[in-house]
Design an enzyme around this catalytic site. Sequence first.
Site, short mmCIF file in Angstrom:
data_model
loop_
_atom_site.label_atom_id
_atom_site.label_comp_id
_atom_site.label_asym_id
_atom_site.label_seq_id
_atom_site.Cartn_x
_atom_site.Cartn_y
_atom_site.Cartn_z
N ASP A 1 0.91 -1.13 0.02
CA ASP A 1 -0.08 0.03 0.04
C ASP A 1 0.81 1.31 -0.04
OD1 ASP A 1 -2.39 1.53 -0.03
OD2 ASP A 1 -3.17 0.34 1.59
N TYR A 2 0.26 2.25 -0.39
CA TYR A 2 1.14 3.67 -0.45
C TYR A 2 2.02 4.15 0.79
CZ TYR A 2 -0.60 5.10 -4.99
OH TYR A 2 -1.10 4.97 -6.49
#
Length: 807
Positions: A343-344
């Site tokens: 995920d970012y």
Amino acid sequence: MIDCVRTGRAGAVLTRLPVAAALLAGMVFAAPAQARQAAEEAPLYLDPDQPVEARVEDLLSRMTLEEKVAQMIGIWQNKAEIQDAEGNFSAEQAAANYPHGLGQISRPYDRQGVEAGTEAAGANAGALNRDERETVEYVNAAQRWAIEETRLGIPLLFHEESLHGYVAPNATSFPQSIALASTWDRGLIEDVFSVASREMRLRGVHTTLAPVVDVARDPRWGRIEETYGEDPYLVSEMGLSAVRGYQGETLPLADERVFVTLKHMTGHGQPEAGMNIGPAQISERVLRDVFFPPFERLVEELPVMQIMASYNEIDGVPSHANAWLLNDVLRGEWGYDGLVVSDYFAIRELITRHAMFEDIDEAAIRALDAGVDVELPHGDAFLRLPELVEQGRVSEEQIDTAVRRILRLKFLSGVFENPYADADAAVAGTATEDAIALARTAAQRAMILLENRDNTLPLAASEIGTLAVIGTHAVDTPIGGYSDQPRHVVSVLEGFENAAGDDFDVVYSEGVRLTESREWAADEVNPVDAETNARLIEDAVAIAQEADVILMVLGENEQLSREAWADNHLGDRASLELFGQQMDLAREIFALGKPTIVVLLNGRPLAVSELAEEADALIEGWYLGQETGNAVADVVLGHVNPGGHLPVTVARSVGQLPVFYNHKPSSRRGYLFDEEAPLYPFGYGLSYTTFDISAPRLVDETIAVGETATVEVDITNTGDVAGDDVVQLYVRDDHAMVTRPVLELKGFERVTLEPGETRTVTFELPPRAFALWNLDMEREVEPGSFTISAGHSSAQLQSTTLTVTDG
């Protein structure tokens, strides 16, 4: 002077050096692919007739370590390194800063690198993003550089968001995920995401960061709107349909398909205190019973190639550092052979959020060891991998394993053979008439009729007289998080004005404003002051007094419940009540004694006991997408009979949480001075007609362990108009070696019937429908009795008993 990333094995990879200095330090820039291929025979990996695995191995054997690591990263906030000042892709900048190529570009539709970017995983407030033509021009320019000017000519991947339609200007906006789940309509979900896939692929995009298959068990959590609800079976079925829509059932990808990314693995949907990315205090048994099944089924039943790990921790271990989760369970037990993407910023958050490590090297090593293959949204920790290989702290075999998965996905995407998009086709294929019609159908089928006293609905157009539409979001239409700007959003007011013709008059008043802005990406959330709303309420009451029928649009907007992606960008709520002065407005309107319909537009289930008691009709709409207004008018005026059902349980107050239906027998004893039962149960939904659902019939009342049970249920439309109901099938293990839920959804079918029509719905319950995780944490079907129940909702059931024997 232009900066570039120093990627030689002997140097620290995160160090930025001027281009000239890098050249003097001995950096060798490889010859472009076209020149190399002109001088020698085309390599095997460029031959589309060769097997994918052979192409992967051939290409991998030709790659330097730096070229391999380049495939493991994206680029996002630092797009200035591949763009000019106006945001156009620059081959010169890209060559200087990424001489070994690049794996993918994150969100090509946005203008990161031109505007001041967010420092977190969300979006830029007030951003004007690229339209169809601009995106295609950007994508094609980037591909041309990657194919023609890097040594091996490896094309780029591009990923975008698309929870309820492609998040980009002009793309079709469908109802938010929680609303799509309310349709309980597998075919519709597949159709919706086929459109989203088509619109993305036409702009040159190959992968989507969707669907979300988190099971959501806390309505305080701002991301509940992104989910398909609280039940693992419903989430699994909706997820399967979404994947079929996005990428189909076979590989390689067809021309209008994109790869999905299942997210977020796992436990994300029941965070501590309902706050995003909070620890998931979940046992292994609950993980296996509730949170794993959607991921497991999708991996086993469809060719899923990408999974995103979740931000949260489970039992002290964040998912991005959890080898048991990503290697032992996902790859070992389920046989998954695709990519795990971060995920970012989640690898860096092992330092900044979870406080596990002191430096980025340790975070990179732990994430790679845990099974993370790609770092998103851009290179950070993984930029250190060449140096860590040189130090002996990471093996090149680990890098090769990840890069094999990346290359396999690229070959299966077709991007080597068809790297470029067509701008004219992208414009012509976006928000087409069929897509807009589907958005309207989806919104119609998503709405849930919660109350309908004395058959207030549907309204007969010729008998309305004057309709007062009240509510700020009857005009300023919220469509939910992860949205851009569609070509046109039909407001509720516009929908009724379109439908009124000469039959009735429509008047409008704003009623109550909620927040100064409803921009999802804005960090600050500023409520509108009470004085302003007092004046607006007074105006609304005056308008309503002159009307014959009142329709109030209440609920929330994109700022009031959303993804909390940073400490300065919050989105979770400690209350389930209507925000602000909406109930002040509602009480004054109810006091007029006129027929009053309330439509809720919101992203999470709200505690609306007073509305449920006072409104003549109450509709849960959720966020309904760009056709909101037309769909609401269709339902209220009876052109469409509502048939949506709740994918979540609706609590009476925040004090009831957790309130999911599939609880254990020892739960829900009761409260002093308050009700234990929820306001509305999971699976609930009314219609303008009535239905009778029979008790379930077993084809065989006794089966052996390992056999499938066949169940038949009759449903009859006992009313006067055609309509839809959802036949729901539940199972309970009556006695077991470990405690079991009181009910578990194991089948459903949305059925449309004419008045007086009866249909028999047949369900097949496979062995896994009766399985539990035993004391040794092995899946097992125990002999014994199982209660099989069928009905309109989890609280309205008839039952029979199935016996399972040793055989």
